[in-house]
Design a protein around this motif. Structure first.
Motif, PDB file in Angstrom:
ATOM      1  N   LEU A 290      21.285  28.100  -7.012  1.00  0.00           N
ATOM      2  CA  LEU A 290      21.788  28.103  -5.836  1.00  0.00           C
ATOM      3  C   LEU A 290      20.839  27.186  -4.558  1.00  0.00           C
ATOM      4  O   LEU A 290      21.465  26.724  -3.675  1.00  0.00           O
ATOM      5  N   GLU A 291      19.487  27.191  -5.007  1.00  0.00           N
ATOM      6  CA  GLU A 291      18.737  26.347  -3.947  1.00  0.00           C
ATOM      7  C   GLU A 291      18.692  24.799  -4.581  1.00  0.00           C
ATOM      8  O   GLU A 291      18.184  24.189  -3.463  1.00  0.00           O
ATOM      9  N   THR A 292      19.119  24.534  -5.437  1.00  0.00           N
ATOM     10  CA  THR A 292      19.053  23.134  -6.191  1.00  0.00           C
ATOM     11  C   THR A 292      20.372  22.351  -6.687  1.00  0.00           C
ATOM     12  O   THR A 292      20.317  21.321  -6.844  1.00  0.00           O
ATOM     13  N   THR A 293      21.247  23.357  -6.455  1.00  0.00           N
ATOM     14  CA  THR A 293      22.581  22.447  -6.728  1.00  0.00           C
ATOM     15  C   THR A 293      23.672  22.891  -5.791  1.00  0.00           C
ATOM     16  O   THR A 293      23.521  23.726  -4.926  1.00  0.00           O
ATOM     17  N   ARG A 294      24.902  22.303  -6.017  1.00  0.00           N
ATOM     18  CA  ARG A 294      25.935  22.787  -4.996  1.00  0.00           C
ATOM     19  C   ARG A 294      27.203  23.182  -6.063  1.00  0.00           C
ATOM     20  O   ARG A 294      28.406  23.342  -5.513  1.00  0.00           O
ATOM     21  N   ARG A 295      26.965  23.855  -6.787  1.00  0.00           N
ATOM     22  CA  ARG A 295      27.625  24.468  -7.938  1.00  0.00           C
ATOM     23  C   ARG A 295      28.445  25.614  -7.135  1.00  0.00           C
ATOM     24  O   ARG A 295      27.575  26.400  -6.641  1.00  0.00           O
ATOM     25  N   PRO A 296      29.597  25.937  -7.351  1.00  0.00           N
ATOM     26  CA  PRO A 296      30.162  27.184  -6.946  1.00  0.00           C
ATOM     27  C   PRO A 296      29.460  28.512  -7.327  1.00  0.00           C
ATOM     28  O   PRO A 296      29.050  28.587  -8.517  1.00  0.00           O
ATOM     29  N   VAL A 297      29.362  29.374  -6.499  1.00  0.00           N
ATOM     30  CA  VAL A 297      28.865  30.601  -6.768  1.00  0.00           C
ATOM     31  C   VAL A 297      29.270  31.179  -8.148  1.00  0.00           C
ATOM     32  O   VAL A 297      28.581  31.832  -8.882  1.00  0.00           O
ATOM     33  N   ASP A 298      30.849  31.284  -7.932  1.00  0.00           N
ATOM     34  CA  ASP A 298      31.363  31.722  -9.191  1.00  0.00           C
ATOM     35  C   ASP A 298      31.096  31.179 -10.407  1.00  0.00           C
ATOM     36  O   ASP A 298      30.784  31.933 -11.609  1.00  0.00           O
ATOM     37  N   ASP A 299      30.756  29.782 -10.395  1.00  0.00           N
ATOM     38  CA  ASP A 299      30.473  29.098 -11.675  1.00  0.00           C
ATOM     39  C   ASP A 299      28.840  29.672 -12.030  1.00  0.00           C
ATOM     40  O   ASP A 299      28.476  29.611 -13.213  1.00  0.00           O
ATOM     41  N   ILE A 300      28.063  29.491 -10.864  1.00  0.00           N
ATOM     42  CA  ILE A 300      26.469  30.055 -11.086  1.00  0.00           C
ATOM     43  C   ILE A 300      26.523  31.665 -11.851  1.00  0.00           C
ATOM     44  O   ILE A 300      25.779  31.700 -12.868  1.00  0.00           O
ATOM     45  N   ALA A 301      27.576  32.426 -11.287  1.00  0.00           N
ATOM     46  CA  ALA A 301      27.563  33.750 -11.897  1.00  0.00           C
ATOM     47  C   ALA A 301      27.737  33.796 -13.393  1.00  0.00           C
ATOM     48  O   ALA A 301      27.423  34.454 -14.144  1.00  0.00           O
ATOM     49  N   ALA A 302      29.023  32.951 -13.788  1.00  0.00           N
ATOM     50  CA  ALA A 302      29.179  32.826 -15.109  1.00  0.00           C
ATOM     51  C   ALA A 302      28.038  31.989 -15.994  1.00  0.00           C
ATOM     52  O   ALA A 302      27.950  32.561 -17.029  1.00  0.00           O
ATOM     53  N   HIS A 303      27.253  31.163 -15.359  1.00  0.00           N
ATOM     54  CA  HIS A 303      26.359  30.428 -16.139  1.00  0.00           C
ATOM     55  C   HIS A 303      25.133  31.693 -16.524  1.00  0.00           C
ATOM     56  O   HIS A 303      24.607  31.232 -17.418  1.00  0.00           O
ATOM     57  N   TYR A 306      27.451  36.571 -15.813  1.00  0.00           N
ATOM     58  CA  TYR A 306      28.250  37.449 -15.197  1.00  0.00           C
ATOM     59  C   TYR A 306      29.723  37.161 -15.134  1.00  0.00           C
ATOM     60  O   TYR A 306      30.141  36.156 -14.441  1.00  0.00           O
ATOM     61  N   ALA A 307      30.683  37.716 -16.136  1.00  0.00           N
ATOM     62  CA  ALA A 307      32.019  37.291 -16.066  1.00  0.00           C
ATOM     63  C   ALA A 307      32.675  37.688 -14.626  1.00  0.00           C
ATOM     64  O   ALA A 307      33.462  37.094 -13.969  1.00  0.00           O
ATOM     65  N   ASP A 308      32.210  38.718 -14.198  1.00  0.00           N
ATOM     66  CA  ASP A 308      32.885  39.273 -12.991  1.00  0.00           C
ATOM     67  C   ASP A 308      32.038  38.767 -11.500  1.00  0.00           C
ATOM     68  O   ASP A 308      30.828  39.423 -11.388  1.00  0.00           O
ATOM     69  N   PRO A 309      32.372  37.961 -10.874  1.00  0.00           N
ATOM     70  CA  PRO A 309      31.655  37.414  -9.884  1.00  0.00           C
ATOM     71  C   PRO A 309      31.189  38.321  -8.695  1.00  0.00           C
ATOM     72  O   PRO A 309      30.162  38.537  -8.026  1.00  0.00           O
ATOM     73  N   ALA A 310      31.888  39.604  -8.438  1.00  0.00           N
ATOM     74  CA  ALA A 310      31.925  40.552  -7.735  1.00  0.00           C
ATOM     75  C   ALA A 310      30.452  41.201  -8.059  1.00  0.00           C
ATOM     76  O   ALA A 310      29.577  41.870  -7.205  1.00  0.00           O
ATOM     77  N   ALA A 311      30.460  41.534  -9.510  1.00  0.00           N
ATOM     78  CA  ALA A 311      29.483  42.368  -9.978  1.00  0.00           C
ATOM     79  C   ALA A 311      28.087  41.631  -9.914  1.00  0.00           C
ATOM     80  O   ALA A 311      27.053  42.020  -9.484  1.00  0.00           O
ATOM     81  N   PHE A 312      28.168  40.110 -10.196  1.00  0.00           N
ATOM     82  CA  PHE A 312      27.029  39.331  -9.803  1.00  0.00           C
ATOM     83  C   PHE A 312      26.479  39.535  -8.332  1.00  0.00           C
ATOM     84  O   PHE A 312      25.383  39.713  -8.200  1.00  0.00           O
ATOM     85  N   ARG A 313      27.458  39.391  -7.447  1.00  0.00           N
ATOM     86  CA  ARG A 313      27.131  39.537  -5.927  1.00  0.00           C
ATOM     87  C   ARG A 313      26.351  40.808  -5.709  1.00  0.00           C
ATOM     88  O   ARG A 313      25.493  40.795  -4.897  1.00  0.00           O
ATOM     89  N   ARG A 314      26.944  41.855  -6.165  1.00  0.00           N
ATOM     90  CA  ARG A 314      26.321  43.166  -6.088  1.00  0.00           C
ATOM     91  C   ARG A 314      24.777  43.115  -6.674  1.00  0.00           C
ATOM     92  O   ARG A 314      23.850  43.517  -6.153  1.00  0.00           O
ATOM     93  N   VAL A 315      24.761  42.619  -7.998  1.00  0.00           N
ATOM     94  CA  VAL A 315      23.356  42.792  -8.308  1.00  0.00           C
ATOM     95  C   VAL A 315      22.419  41.642  -7.967  1.00  0.00           C
ATOM     96  O   VAL A 315      21.094  41.985  -7.475  1.00  0.00           O
ATOM     97  N   PHE A 316      22.798  40.632  -7.400  1.00  0.00           N
ATOM     98  CA  PHE A 316      22.168  39.733  -6.465  1.00  0.00           C
ATOM     99  C   PHE A 316      21.606  40.222  -5.329  1.00  0.00           C
ATOM    100  O   PHE A 316      20.339  40.073  -5.209  1.00  0.00           O
ATOM    101  N   ARG A 317      22.512  40.937  -4.587  1.00  0.00           N
ATOM    102  CA  ARG A 317      21.921  41.597  -3.326  1.00  0.00           C
ATOM    103  C   ARG A 317      20.849  42.712  -3.636  1.00  0.00           C
ATOM    104  O   ARG A 317      20.068  42.827  -2.884  1.00  0.00           O
ATOM    105  N   THR A 323      22.704  37.890   0.219  1.00  0.00           N
ATOM    106  CA  THR A 323      23.958  37.601  -0.686  1.00  0.00           C
ATOM    107  C   THR A 323      23.394  36.090  -1.081  1.00  0.00           C
ATOM    108  O   THR A 323      22.676  35.449  -0.758  1.00  0.00           O
ATOM    109  N   PRO A 324      24.307  35.746  -2.334  1.00  0.00           N
ATOM    110  CA  PRO A 324      24.120  34.246  -2.594  1.00  0.00           C
ATOM    111  C   PRO A 324      24.215  33.355  -1.493  1.00  0.00           C
ATOM    112  O   PRO A 324      23.554  32.155  -1.632  1.00  0.00           O
ATOM    113  N   LEU A 325      25.124  33.430  -0.833  1.00  0.00           N
ATOM    114  CA  LEU A 325      25.738  32.386   0.306  1.00  0.00           C
ATOM    115  C   LEU A 325      24.186  32.397   1.116  1.00  0.00           C
ATOM    116  O   LEU A 325      23.864  31.294   1.695  1.00  0.00           O
TER     117      LEU A 325
END
Length: 337
Positions: A290-303, A306-317, A323-325
């Motif tokens: 998030l800090e060093t690239t412009r990759r979309p958040v959903d792509d970062i979640a999968a990387h 986390y196949a579910d972006p919503a689950a990734f956002r919950r865990v990240f917070r 939030t990731p944003l």
């Protein structure tokens, strides 16, 4: 008569937290005098005193002489009064061991226990939480401490429910806070609890203090590295498999241990579970992207698995307190979720 707020200081006390507490209490008094906040009937900003065990001045971590208002006297203290222990200059397990063996701190531990028994609200930040825990007032309660000393705290005080992800933890009449400058968060929490949440918010605005619920965002993963070869091998395995969720059985096989042995080794080294350690490594990598690239958040979640972006956002917070944003915005790498 206003309640008393006492800061109990020892040789080696961190200079910053003592001053922070003075500023916050003074700011609270100014806010009330200016009529900006009305306190509940009968409540007043507490009288603030700095005390030591003997009544003698102490030497701060920066080598300065800190005058005190006297010795800590329990007579006259009770419900409504507050005893706060600012952080000490103890940053390593060896320094913690040496500090808790000192006669002045041993005496302080006894006084804290007796104060709590009288109904005094007791609180501590940073490494002073070890003094609070040594008094046994935290047993069976949740608490936090400075995050890199979490494993040391957990080993020394296994009957305390440790929450190193939290900036401040309130457990009945006992409050704890994380690193040294979390003392500001601790003082604001005490104002909110004993006087008024509106007063705490007004003081935070006056002093430009951020409202921070978590210290997880400040954790540097290098501090979680361990000398235990099993833990180092586990980290290598998880890092090589970030794109998928791995099971405890897979982690045990990769480290040539049983699931039970692996869980024990990780708990001893890091005061967490293998699954939670894997989650922290994934979130750490997500933060880096998030800090060093412009990759979309959903792509970062999968990387990071986390196949579910919503689950990734919950865990990240939950892990970082934002939030990731928000994390990307702070790093000035423009993108959208």
């Amino acid at each position: 008569m206003p309640a008393k707020l006492l800061q109990l200081v020892f040789d080696g006390v961190a200079d910053g937290p003592v001053g922070i507490a003075l500023d916050i209490v003074a700011a609270a008094a100014r806010v009330v005098r200016a009529g900006l906040v009305d306190l509940p009937c009968g409540r007043q900003v507490p009288r603030h005193h700095i005390v030591s065990v003997t009544g003698e001045p102490v030497r701060t971590a920066a080598g300065r002489t800190l005058a005190v208002d006297g010795a800590l006297a329990l007579r006259g203290l009770g419900a409504g009064d507050v005893l706060v222990l600012p952080g000490l200059g103890m940053a390593t397990p060896r320094e913690i061991d040496a500090g808790l063996a000192r006669p002045d701190i041993t005496r302080g531990v006894e006084l804290v226990a007796r104060a709590a028994a009288r109904g005094v609200l007791v609180a501590a930040s940073c490494s002073a939480t070890f003094v609070l825990a040594a008094s046994r007032v935290l047993e069976g309660r949740q608490a936090t401490t400075t995050w890199w000393l979490g494993p040391t705290f957990a080993r020394r005080f296994p009957r305390v429910i440790l929450r190193t992800d939290r900036m401040v933890v309130a457990a009945g009449n006992v409050f704890t806070a994380g690193t040294a400058f979390a003392h500001a968060d601790l003082m604001l929490a005490l104002l909110a609890h004993t006087l008024s949440p509106s007063l705490a918010h007004a003081v935070a605005n006056l002093l430009l203090l951020d409202e921070r619920a978590s210290q997880a965002r400040y954790m540097v993963m290098d501090h979680f590295r361990s000398s235990d070869p099993v833990v180092r091998e586990l980290e290598r395995f998880i890092t090589a498999n970030l794109a998928r969720q791995v099971t405890l059985r897979e982690m045990a096989r990769a480290t040539a241990t049983s699931p039970r042995t692996l869980a024990r080794r990780v708990a001893t080294a890091l005061a967490t579970t293998p699954q939670q350690f894997a989650q922290r490594l994934r979130i750490a990598q997500a933060v880096h992207l998030l800090e060093t690239t412009r990759r979309p958040v959903d792509d970062i979640a999968a990387h990071v698995g986390y196949a579910d972006p919503a689950a990734f956002r919950r865990v990240f917070r939950r892990e970082t307190g934002e939030t990731p944003l928000a994390r990307r915005t702070r790093s000035l790498v423009p993108d959208s979720e």
